[in-house]
Scaffold this active site. Structure first.
Site, PDB file in Angstrom:
ATOM      1  N   GLU A  91      38.970  12.127 -17.224  1.00 24.65           N
ATOM      2  CA  GLU A  91      40.258  11.694 -17.107  1.00 24.65           C
ATOM      3  C   GLU A  91      41.424  13.221 -16.208  1.00 24.65           C
ATOM      4  OE1 GLU A  91      41.696   8.980 -16.099  1.00 24.65           O
ATOM      5  OE2 GLU A  91      40.127   7.855 -17.832  1.00 24.65           O
ATOM      6  N   ARG A 101      48.393  -3.964 -21.847  1.00 23.68           N
ATOM      7  CA  ARG A 101      48.380  -5.008 -21.321  1.00 23.68           C
ATOM      8  C   ARG A 101      47.689  -6.397 -22.278  1.00 23.68           C
ATOM      9  NH1 ARG A 101      44.452  -7.691 -19.293  1.00 23.68           N
ATOM     10  NH2 ARG A 101      42.738  -6.110 -19.848  1.00 23.68           N
ATOM     11  N   CYS A 154      43.911   4.058 -24.772  1.00 20.76           N
ATOM     12  CA  CYS A 154      43.028   5.799 -25.154  1.00 20.76           C
ATOM     13  C   CYS A 154      44.353   6.248 -24.353  1.00 20.76           C
ATOM     14  CB  CYS A 154      41.924   4.951 -23.393  1.00 20.76           C
ATOM     15  SG  CYS A 154      40.595   4.916 -24.811  1.00 20.76           S
ATOM     16  N   HIS A 185      36.607   8.033 -19.932  1.00 23.65           N
ATOM     17  CA  HIS A 185      36.314   6.665 -20.610  1.00 23.65           C
ATOM     18  C   HIS A 185      34.445   6.929 -19.963  1.00 23.65           C
ATOM     19  CE1 HIS A 185      40.253   5.307 -20.049  1.00 23.65           C
ATOM     20  NE2 HIS A 185      40.324   4.875 -21.096  1.00 23.65           N
TER      21      HIS A 185
END
Ligand code: PCA
Length: 233
Positions: A91, A101, A154, A185
């Site tokens: 990332e 979410r 994360c 990830h």
């Protein structure tokens, strides 16, 4: 009799590798499975210390900071599951927002709250993300730079890591003076993807090897390579 001259040995290095608890009704989290497979591994002159982090806003950063205080690592690499991705994705950036979410493992679902109040909007990874993607591909492992770690736990722990490093600079060894950190990830394991027809996956052995390569590259490459990791959208 003269003793053979022993080479001046460089001080050992410590790498903190973290993975997460299973979340979102999964029984397993590939990040913890791959990270724990490397616990105690020697990579160059570094020893890997694996720790499992709770998939809970707040608690995750607390556990990370505790592990950093305990181990005083020179390199911290946090790892998480990104179900649906087909590649290993270092990332690029952590953003200062929590927007769940789904609920975390403690049932919390913050919406549009800062990870850290009155702190910068974002931090860049200080790992050589492009060199990591390059070295993974060279080893036959699909990889790309990701430009968003999402807005769930994360990104939250990644932001917490980079904020901690920015506010608590710790002198490491002479050749790695700055504590460096970042986030990667990784895809589903095949047994997870089997429940979601069409979803991509990667074997545990490949993902474990990918993290070993990522750590080796992060320890060896001080200046990232200039090759594109950009996306049009
Ligand atoms: N993946 C989630 C949180 C824990 C994990 O392994 C995420 O991408 O935010």
């Amino acid at each position: 009799m003269t003793q053979p001259k022993s080479p001046r040995s460089s001080p050992p290095l410590r790498v903190l590798l973290t993975g997460f608890d299973p979340f979102d009704r999964e029984a397993i989290n590939p990040s913890w499975e791959a990270v724990r497979a490397l616990d105690g591994a020697k990579i160059g002159r570094a020893t890997v210390h694996a720790r499992q982090m709770p998939c809970v806003f707040g608690d995750a950063i607390e556990a990370l900071v505790n592990a950093m205080d305990e181990l005083k690592p020179q390199l911290v690499l946090c790892v998480g599951q990104a179900g649906g991705r087909s590649e290993i994705t270092p990332e690029r950036i952590a953003i200062n927002i929590d927007d769940g979410r789904i609920a975390d493992n403690a049932g919390h679902q913050p919406i549009d709250l800062p990870v850290v109040a009155d702190a910068p909007a974002a931090y860049f990874s200080t790992l050589p993300i492009k060199a990591i993607a390059r070295d993974l591909r060279a080893a036959g492992i699909p990889a790309s730079v990701s430009n968003s770690a999402g807005t769930f736990v994360c990104n939250h722990i990644f932001y917490g890591l980079m904020h901690r490093i920015a506010t608590h600079p710790i002198a490491g060894s002479s050749d790695l003076p700055d504590l460096r950190g970042g986030f990667i990830h990784i895809p589903y394991l095949p047994e997870q993807a089997a429940r979601f027809p069409g979803a991509p996956s990667m074997s545990l052995a490949t993902m474990t090897e990918a993290l070993r390569i990522a750590v080796a590259t992060a320890l060896a490459v001080k200046q990232d390579v200039a090759e594109t990791g950009g996306q049009l959208h």
